[in-house]
Write a protein that holds these residues in place. Structure first.
Motif, PDB file in Angstrom:
ATOM      1  N   GLY A  32       0.715  -1.161  -0.019  1.00  0.00           N
ATOM      2  CA  GLY A  32      -0.146  -0.034  -0.188  1.00  0.00           C
ATOM      3  C   GLY A  32       0.917   1.197  -0.078  1.00  0.00           C
ATOM      4  O   GLY A  32       2.142   1.126  -0.094  1.00  0.00           O
ATOM      5  N   PHE A  33       0.244   2.314   0.389  1.00  0.00           N
ATOM      6  CA  PHE A  33       1.015   3.462   0.157  1.00  0.00           C
ATOM      7  C   PHE A  33       1.893   3.861   1.404  1.00  0.00           C
ATOM      8  O   PHE A  33       2.649   4.593   1.202  1.00  0.00           O
ATOM      9  CB  PHE A  33      -0.086   4.723   0.019  1.00  0.00           C
ATOM     10  CG  PHE A  33      -0.259   4.899  -1.342  1.00  0.00           C
ATOM     11  CD1 PHE A  33       0.051   6.203  -2.091  1.00  0.00           C
ATOM     12  CD2 PHE A  33      -1.129   4.124  -2.286  1.00  0.00           C
ATOM     13  CE1 PHE A  33      -0.182   6.539  -3.445  1.00  0.00           C
ATOM     14  CE2 PHE A  33      -1.237   4.344  -3.673  1.00  0.00           C
ATOM     15  CZ  PHE A  33      -1.012   5.457  -4.057  1.00  0.00           C
ATOM     16  N   ASN A  34       1.642   3.085   2.382  1.00  0.00           N
ATOM     17  CA  ASN A  34       2.739   3.173   3.621  1.00  0.00           C
ATOM     18  C   ASN A  34       3.961   2.511   2.893  1.00  0.00           C
ATOM     19  O   ASN A  34       5.100   3.072   3.714  1.00  0.00           O
ATOM     20  CB  ASN A  34       2.321   2.287   4.567  1.00  0.00           C
ATOM     21  CG  ASN A  34       1.253   3.292   5.526  1.00  0.00           C
ATOM     22  OD1 ASN A  34       1.098   4.172   5.405  1.00  0.00           O
ATOM     23  ND2 ASN A  34       0.518   2.335   6.473  1.00  0.00           N
ATOM     24  N   ASN A  35       4.186   1.623   2.087  1.00  0.00           N
ATOM     25  CA  ASN A  35       5.321   1.310   1.626  1.00  0.00           C
ATOM     26  C   ASN A  35       6.108   2.212   0.793  1.00  0.00           C
ATOM     27  O   ASN A  35       7.322   2.508   0.940  1.00  0.00           O
ATOM     28  CB  ASN A  35       5.111   0.120   0.518  1.00  0.00           C
ATOM     29  CG  ASN A  35       4.409  -1.310   1.131  1.00  0.00           C
ATOM     30  OD1 ASN A  35       3.262  -1.297   1.352  1.00  0.00           O
ATOM     31  ND2 ASN A  35       5.418  -2.084   1.652  1.00  0.00           N
ATOM     32  N   ILE A  36       5.285   3.197   0.099  1.00  0.00           N
ATOM     33  CA  ILE A  36       6.003   4.425  -0.417  1.00  0.00           C
ATOM     34  C   ILE A  36       6.616   5.337   0.503  1.00  0.00           C
ATOM     35  O   ILE A  36       7.635   5.726   0.330  1.00  0.00           O
ATOM     36  CB  ILE A  36       5.288   5.111  -1.461  1.00  0.00           C
ATOM     37  CG1 ILE A  36       4.414   4.297  -2.442  1.00  0.00           C
ATOM     38  CG2 ILE A  36       5.677   6.141  -2.215  1.00  0.00           C
ATOM     39  CD1 ILE A  36       3.111   4.583  -3.368  1.00  0.00           C
ATOM     40  N   ILE A  37       5.719   5.562   1.586  1.00  0.00           N
ATOM     41  CA  ILE A  37       6.065   6.453   2.625  1.00  0.00           C
ATOM     42  C   ILE A  37       7.660   6.098   3.268  1.00  0.00           C
ATOM     43  O   ILE A  37       8.606   6.526   3.522  1.00  0.00           O
ATOM     44  CB  ILE A  37       5.068   6.636   3.663  1.00  0.00           C
ATOM     45  CG1 ILE A  37       4.019   7.386   3.180  1.00  0.00           C
ATOM     46  CG2 ILE A  37       5.541   7.222   4.960  1.00  0.00           C
ATOM     47  CD1 ILE A  37       2.890   7.668   4.132  1.00  0.00           C
TER      48      ILE A  37
ATOM     49  N   GLU B  30      12.030  11.147   9.087  1.00  0.00           N
ATOM     50  CA  GLU B  30      10.948  10.508   9.810  1.00  0.00           C
ATOM     51  C   GLU B  30       9.813  10.082   8.821  1.00  0.00           C
ATOM     52  O   GLU B  30       9.595  10.809   7.736  1.00  0.00           O
ATOM     53  CB  GLU B  30      10.400  11.617  10.819  1.00  0.00           C
ATOM     54  CG  GLU B  30      11.359  11.784  12.109  1.00  0.00           C
ATOM     55  CD  GLU B  30      11.381  10.565  12.865  1.00  0.00           C
ATOM     56  OE1 GLU B  30      10.550   9.891  12.989  1.00  0.00           O
ATOM     57  OE2 GLU B  30      12.513  10.526  13.677  1.00  0.00           O
ATOM     58  N   GLU B  31       9.011   9.306   9.177  1.00  0.00           N
ATOM     59  CA  GLU B  31       7.875   8.746   8.319  1.00  0.00           C
ATOM     60  C   GLU B  31       6.861   9.819   8.308  1.00  0.00           C
ATOM     61  O   GLU B  31       6.397  10.292   7.217  1.00  0.00           O
ATOM     62  CB  GLU B  31       7.398   7.545   8.807  1.00  0.00           C
ATOM     63  CG  GLU B  31       8.253   6.146   8.380  1.00  0.00           C
ATOM     64  CD  GLU B  31       7.419   4.907   8.807  1.00  0.00           C
ATOM     65  OE1 GLU B  31       6.144   4.756   9.010  1.00  0.00           O
ATOM     66  OE2 GLU B  31       8.182   3.982   8.709  1.00  0.00           O
ATOM     67  N   SER B  32       6.518  10.480   9.333  1.00  0.00           N
ATOM     68  CA  SER B  32       5.659  11.696   9.095  1.00  0.00           C
ATOM     69  C   SER B  32       6.249  12.789   8.217  1.00  0.00           C
ATOM     70  O   SER B  32       5.494  13.408   7.341  1.00  0.00           O
ATOM     71  CB  SER B  32       5.643  12.305  10.705  1.00  0.00           C
ATOM     72  OG  SER B  32       6.720  12.844  11.100  1.00  0.00           O
TER      73      SER B  32
END
Length: 483
Positions: A232-237, A246-248
């Motif tokens: 999902g898009f968390n993988n891109i992040i 940081e991921e944020s």
């Protein structure tokens, strides 16, 4: 005014858990009365429950916050089932029939039950979508009344790992929240965003989520394939965060600069994006990271479309979910799949009204929970909310009056897309066992009665019994003559 009639739906997402309450109007529209969200990233991963206790606590918070907004207790909720490990698998159940046999509804139910009883190691059959029936050499959607010598039922079984299914049920048990109905979230979503023409002519629905991407393929109004991709898009992040941030911050950069498709000639090699006040990243490097991972997601999506439907998606590809908001996402799908017809479903097809802006935002992120809400048909409202009272006691007592009164359904009686809860399965199995025991008792009593009749008949026809009867008759005759 305190509402007395409303439906409550809860979606357990990888990033947010969403609870929503709404009322269906006579004109078919839905009025959203309350909506709450809580972060779920620490206990729900890839769309499935990872930490049971934290999930149960979050569910309790969701219901409590909804009750405060509604000023009414909630007796039960509708729940969406989705996430990692959900997949579909084809299965065929065949039965040979005597000559000139007409197919009956009982025969069809027998095929459905046989399919539901198929055992997949460590997998739970959540739903079974009928594809078609092969009656001799002809395919039919409804075979009842047709004369044949062989019938085959073609089914699409939707599976999930038993552990995930049990964990989901356990969360609601621990939270003491009654479940009115569980629905397969991808199917509820499809019913709310796809048009009749798209489902009939053939389409692929792609739900671009945070941790997962769900692919549903339809043709001739029938679900042909379902799969959840653990990307999902968390993988891109996370890929962007690998640039030492940081991921944020990475999420902020993805929202601000992210683009699904960029022509190579449009990339300025001298341009840089700011990470913070001191650091920057080359534009080309950022684009390659984002588009590289996105291309992997799209490639996996396209691999999930069965080969026989790749060139038959006349309805095109329909995108939805939070990831569908990325700039030029349609162009990226067109470029890879070569499907020209791409539609971005930003909102459901139902008419939604609400004083809550979040409930009517056209960004694709509320589509699933609104789809679940649209499926509801049982009143979830209880009594007046007492902020100082025992919420769980009132919730349990009123909930028991609704669910336990409803007869537990067997698998063949379950509507399409509905997932029976563990409690309903248990009650259905107990009911089926009671029915079998009763049938066995009746059969045993009939067999015993028949055995007694046969024994009595044998006794009457035995040599000694006949001789004794003749002797008695002879004695009666002698006495009569003497008199």
């Amino acid at each position: 005014m305190v509402p007395k009639d409303f439906i409550v739906a809860i979606e357990l997402g990888s990033s947010k858990m969403t609870g929503i309450a709404g009322k269906k109007n006579l004109d078919g529209s839905i009025q959203v009365l309350a909506c709450v969200k809580e972060d779920s990233s620490s206990f729900i991963r890839k769309g499935v429950v990872y930490n049971i206790d934290k999930t149960a606590q979050c569910l309790t918070n969701i219901v409590s916050r909804l009750e405060k907004q509604l000023k009414t207790t909630i007796t039960q909720v509708y729940v969406g089932v989705g996430g990692q490990s959900i997949r579909s698998i084809h299965n065929v159940i065949a039965k040979d029939l005597p000559n000139e046999t007409v197919v009956t509804q009982d025969m069809v139910i027998e095929l459905m039950d046989a399919n539901r009883n198929v055992i997949y190691p460590d997998q739970e059959i959540l739903d079974a979508a009928v594809q078609e029936y092969k009656v001799d050499s002809q395919y039919q959607l409804d075979p009842v009344g047709i004369q044949c010598t062989r019938i085959e039922g073609n089914f699409l079984n939707i599976l999930q790992r038993k552990t995930f299914y049990k964990n989901l049920n356990k969360c609601f048990e621990n939270a003491e929240i009654n479940v009115a109905e569980m629905y397969l979230a991808p199917l509820a979503l499809a019913d709310s965003v796809l048009t009749e023409a798209e489902r009939r002519s053939g389409c692929a629905l792609v739900d671009l989520g945070a941790d997962t991407t769900t692919v549903s393929v339809y043709s001739k109004n029938i679900l042909r394939h379902l799969a959840v991709i653990p990307l999902g898009f968390n993988n891109i992040i996370k890929d962007i965060a690998s640039l030492q941030m940081e991921e944020s911050v990475a999420e902020h950069m993805l929202i601000k600069y992210g683009c699904a498709y960029t022509d190579n000639n449009d990339i300025d090699n001298n341009m840089k994006y700011s990470i913070d006040s001191e650091r920057q990243v080359e534009t080309r490097k950022f684009i390659e990271i984002v588009e590289g991972r996105l291309e992997e997601i799209i490639a996996n999506v396209w691999c999930q479309v069965p080969e026989e439907y790749c060139d038959k998606l006349l309805g095109g590809i329909i995108l939805t979910g939070g990831g569908s908001n990325m700039k030029d996402i349609e162009k990226a799908f067109q470029n890879y799949t070569h499907v020209d017809k791409i539609r971005n479903a930003k909102f459901v097809t139902q008419t939604i009204t609400s004083a809550i802006p979040e409930a009517t935002t056209h960004d694709g992120m509320m589509n699933t929970v609104l789809g679940l809400l649209a499926k509801g048909d049982i009143n979830c409202a209880g009594g007046e909310y007492d902020p100082n009272g025992d919420l769980f006691a009132s919730q349990k007592s009123q909930a028991s009056e609704t669910v336990e009164q409803r007869r537990a359904r067997q698998a063949s009686e379950t509507p399409a897309g509905v997932v029976r809860t563990a409690e309903e399965i248990r009650r259905a199995e107990e009911e089926a066992q009671r029915k079998r025991d009763e049938e066995e008792r009746i059969a045993r009593e009939e067999a015993e009665a028949k055995a007694r009749e046969e024994a009595e008949e044998r006794r009457k026809n035995s040599f000694w019994n006949k001789s004794w009867n003749k002797l008695k008759e002879f004695g009666k005759t002698m006495v009569a003559e003497e008199e």
